[in-house]
Design an enzyme around this catalytic site. Sequence first.
Site, PDB file in Angstrom:
ATOM      1  N   GLU A 141       0.808  -1.225   0.000  1.00  0.00           N
ATOM      2  CA  GLU A 141       0.000   0.000   0.000  1.00  0.00           C
ATOM      3  C   GLU A 141       0.841   1.276   0.000  1.00  0.00           C
ATOM      4  O   GLU A 141       0.645   2.175   0.819  1.00  0.00           O
ATOM      5  CB  GLU A 141      -0.962  -0.016   1.201  1.00  0.00           C
ATOM      6  CG  GLU A 141      -1.916  -1.202   1.166  1.00  0.00           C
ATOM      7  CD  GLU A 141      -2.811  -1.298   2.396  1.00  0.00           C
ATOM      8  OE1 GLU A 141      -2.668  -0.459   3.308  1.00  0.00           O
ATOM      9  OE2 GLU A 141      -3.645  -2.219   2.438  1.00  0.00           O
ATOM     10  N   ASP A 185      -1.573  -4.047  -3.039  1.00  0.00           N
ATOM     11  CA  ASP A 185      -2.340  -2.812  -2.815  1.00  0.00           C
ATOM     12  C   ASP A 185      -3.811  -3.037  -3.113  1.00  0.00           C
ATOM     13  O   ASP A 185      -4.214  -4.075  -3.639  1.00  0.00           O
ATOM     14  CB  ASP A 185      -1.798  -1.676  -3.688  1.00  0.00           C
ATOM     15  CG  ASP A 185      -1.854  -0.321  -2.995  1.00  0.00           C
ATOM     16  OD1 ASP A 185      -2.789  -0.086  -2.200  1.00  0.00           O
ATOM     17  OD2 ASP A 185      -0.955   0.508  -3.244  1.00  0.00           O
ATOM     18  N   GLU A 255      -6.427 -10.765  -0.794  1.00  0.00           N
ATOM     19  CA  GLU A 255      -7.172 -10.484   0.445  1.00  0.00           C
ATOM     20  C   GLU A 255      -8.677 -10.364   0.190  1.00  0.00           C
ATOM     21  O   GLU A 255      -9.364  -9.558   0.817  1.00  0.00           O
ATOM     22  CB  GLU A 255      -6.668  -9.191   1.101  1.00  0.00           C
ATOM     23  CG  GLU A 255      -5.183  -9.162   1.379  1.00  0.00           C
ATOM     24  CD  GLU A 255      -4.724  -7.863   2.031  1.00  0.00           C
ATOM     25  OE1 GLU A 255      -5.552  -7.170   2.657  1.00  0.00           O
ATOM     26  OE2 GLU A 255      -3.519  -7.538   1.932  1.00  0.00           O
TER      27      GLU A 255
END
Length: 341
Positions: A141, A185, A255
Amino acid sequence: MNRREFLLQSSAVALRPSITGGQGLRDQGKPYGTAASSFQLRDGDFAAALAREAAILVPEYEMKRGVIEPSPGRYDFSGVDKLLAFARAHAMQLRGHPLVWHKRNPDWLTEVGAESQLMGYISQVMSRYSGQFHSWDVVNEAIDVTAPGNLRQTIWLKRFGRDYIDIAFEAARAADPEAMLVYNDWGCELGAPDNDRFRAATLDFLEGARARGVPIDALGLQGHLGLSGPQVDQAKLAIFLDRVKAMGFKILITEHDVDDDGGAADPATRDRQVADASRRFLDVAAPHAVAVLTWGLSDRYLDPPSWRQKLMGWSPRRLPLDASLARKPLWTVLSKELARH
């Protein structure tokens, strides 16, 4: 005693037969994985479901630097080692997540002096597990389209400038030459104008890294979705992923989950809404991905609902298995997507 404590105390350490039955997601074709924590392994029913469903594990929080290095030079790998032992016992692989992030750092790391505080940490962690992990989220990120140069303002950027990303990946390659090194990200998945800007910034970031020879092997597409707000634009996502692959990067879905806040009150209806949102994403993203991971396997360990939600009889339902470990429509979507790609 709360519900989680009861589950942990009443479950045997040894694995019990899974109540989900049949082949797991790990048997469908493309590798499936999930985030997990070592304390969850003490829940025998959950551990059995985890062994049945997942081929890849990623530590949910036990590889955050604040956990690994609570004081300078003092390392705690106990949680990761427990997950690694479980993975080995059940023919799974482990992912590393994350080495460099602006969150969950130890309190003592308020500013960075020597390069060793960046490179030394990466080397220490990766060398311990060299050759044993599926992949590593080296930098997590770093992109922020509201910041100068589209890079998030962090202690690393302040100390090293944008070179910190190159330094981190080069240190990772030196520590584990054969590992798959990932930039991870969120923000590329949905179709809003902010996501358009994020996709453009991500492509610029990857193109620049490739031109500089930074050893990034793959883009981690987190895949956090929601029932409220912007939704996936399949055409935009497909164009973006095609460009990423054309540059020579692999893609992982790292994720995935679907925030069901704002969905139907009826759990069965909400489960279908969650599955539909996931399908719109996976229909496009799964064919490009070398693996698909969700951020958790079961609703059992999600944060409890707020008191307002409790009054409404609401509980979160954003993962493949419900709190009793029964398979939900999201599991079926994942199974079909993994099998056909």
